[in-house]
Write an enzyme that holds these catalytic residues in place. Structure first.
Site, short mmCIF file in Angstrom:
data_model
loop_
_atom_site.label_atom_id
_atom_site.label_comp_id
_atom_site.label_asym_id
_atom_site.label_seq_id
_atom_site.Cartn_x
_atom_site.Cartn_y
_atom_site.Cartn_z
CD GLU A 79 -2.62 -0.97 2.65
OE1 GLU A 79 -3.37 -1.90 2.91
OE2 GLU A 79 -2.44 0.01 3.39
CB CYS A 92 2.34 7.27 3.76
SG CYS A 92 2.69 6.09 5.05
CB CYS A 99 5.94 -5.44 9.77
SG CYS A 99 7.18 -4.67 10.84
CB CYS A 103 3.78 -3.19 17.06
SG CYS A 103 5.48 -2.68 16.81
CB CYS A 106 0.86 -2.56 14.08
SG CYS A 106 1.25 -2.28 12.34
CB SER A 204 7.12 3.85 16.70
OG SER A 204 6.85 4.31 15.40
CB CYS A 323 -0.46 1.18 9.03
SG CYS A 323 0.97 0.19 8.92
#
Ligand code: SAH
Ligand code: SF4
Length: 373
Positions: A79, A92, A99, A103, A106, A204, A323
């Site tokens: 994306e 972005c 990933c 986290c 997320c 973050s 996200c």
């Protein structure tokens, strides 16, 4: 390019010509590069091609946020989001498919890491918005590496993409308009500093105690808050440059006034600003967003203690612009493409022998230190 063309016995300016075709004029094939000798183009044809991203879906939010889903050449999807805000328009970009950091709040974390993006795949997301056919409304002013993935888990791909984006021979964007966001891979953060790219850094942080941070960001076990902030203090900054600390606000987890006060203490001596991100609630994520009042009180406390603090409302909520959400939906529903067009976004890379880029093969959610600097 210079090495490749030198090996072909070509003068150095040919590399510049080639890069200009790809990054400035957005040529999609070698045949378009008419000021390169025909014989050279023929020879290069076997060695080089201009890679493409295919636009799969495109959604526009009522607040102007545009969300694009691209298919990579191997079928994976990523994306890219264009976020208009005040006088800025920010692209972005994603740096990985999925990933590995895990986290808990997320969505991108949920499928784990599939693979890191190649530099061309990162650069192409930006070039899409500079295509000659784009409307002026698509013109962007800033770039943030805050899409899917952990940029520093793909250090090699990220650094190479940043070089291409900022170089005069490349896309030519000022590094001051680019921000790289990281969950805090400290060794890699140090390496990014040494690369001296002059881009902005966002970290973050998301919690003020190691207990809470480890609970929501397992990477904190490897790099606890004190270690991370020491690396931030040592990070090379230009005169007026500041580090942005992102802080996702989770109801009853990290949103108390005691947290705000601890955050003030942690930031002592750091040239920084704080971006408060009230959680974008998403399916499968076991946390809630705090009330607007709590968010405001948290911000007030930071302001009263002299910190710059902004509340960033998540944009494009009506189009699931959290996200990783578009890719996730696409995967879940296997929806047929509603807007499919071959959006050719040039980025040259060698057809043969391109190495797998930097990302590691660690398993989803695993806590680990990054190695191989
Ligand atoms: N991996 C990098 C960059 C991508 S995430 C990083 O973690 O910094 C970009 C930002 O989105 C991070 O600050 C992250 O904390 C935030 N984020 C992730 N999920 C979120 C959610 N559900 N709601 C609000 N912010 C979120
Ligand atoms: Fe990865 Fe960033 Fe999401 Fe954490 S917040 S899982 S590092 S993309």
């Amino acid at each position: 390019m210079a090495t490749l063309l030198a090996a072909e016995g070509e003068p150095a300016f040919r590399a510049t010509q080639l890069c200009q075709w790809v990054y400035k004029r957005q040529a999609t094939s070698l045949q378009q590069m008419t000021d390169l000798p025909e014989a050279l183009r023929q020879r290069l044809q076997e060695r080089l091609y201009v890679s493409t991203l295919t636009l799969v879906r495109q959604q526009q939010s009522a607040d102007g946020t545009e969300k694009l889903l691209f298919r990579l050449e191997d079928g994976n999807q990523i994306e890219t989001v264009l976020i208009p805000a005040d006088d800025k328009r920010t692209v972005c970009v994603s740096t990985q498919v999925g990933c590995a950091i895990g986290c808990r709040f997320c969505l991108t974390a949920q499928g784990g890491l599939v693979r890191s993006l190649r530099p061309a795949e990162i650069v192409s997301q930006v070039l899409y918005f500079q295509q000659p056919a784009q409307t002026p409304a698509r013109a962007f002013t800033n770039i943030v590496f805050m899409g899917m993935g952990e940029p520093l888990d793909n250090l090699q791909g990220t650094v190479q993409a940043l070089r291409i984006l900022t170089a005069d021979w490349g896309v030519g964007i000022s590094p001051r308009r680019i921000t790289v966001s990281t969950s805090g891979l400290v060794r890699r953060l140090e390496a990014l500093g040494r690369a001296n790219l002059k881009v902005n850094l966002a970290v973050s942080l998301n919690a003020t105690t190691d207990a809470v941070r480890t609970q929501i960001m397992p990477i904190n076990k490897a790099y606890p808050i004190a270690t991370l902030l020491a690396a931030c203090r040592a990070f090379p900054l230009a005169l007026r440059q500041r580090i942005t600390f992102e802080y996702v606000l989770l109801r009853d987890v990290n949103d108390t006034l005691a947290d705000a006060k601890r955050l003030v203490k942690l930031m002592h001596g750091l040239r920084c600003k704080i971006n408060l991100l009230p959680l974008n609630e998403i399916p499968g994520v076991p946390y809630r967003r705090p009330s607007d009042e709590t968010v405001q009180q948290f911000q007030q406390c930071l302001l009263q203690h002299g910190l710059s603090a902004f509340v960033r409302q998540s944009r494009g909520r009506d189009i699931s612009a959290a996200c990783g959400q578009l890719r996730f939906e696409e995967r879940v529903t296997k929806r047929l493409t509603d807007q499919s067009s071959q959006a050719t976004m040039p980025s040259a890379h060698t057809a043969q022998g391109e190495q797998a880029q930097g990302g590691e093969t660690s398993r989803p959610g695993a806590t680990r230190r990054e190695g191989g600097q």
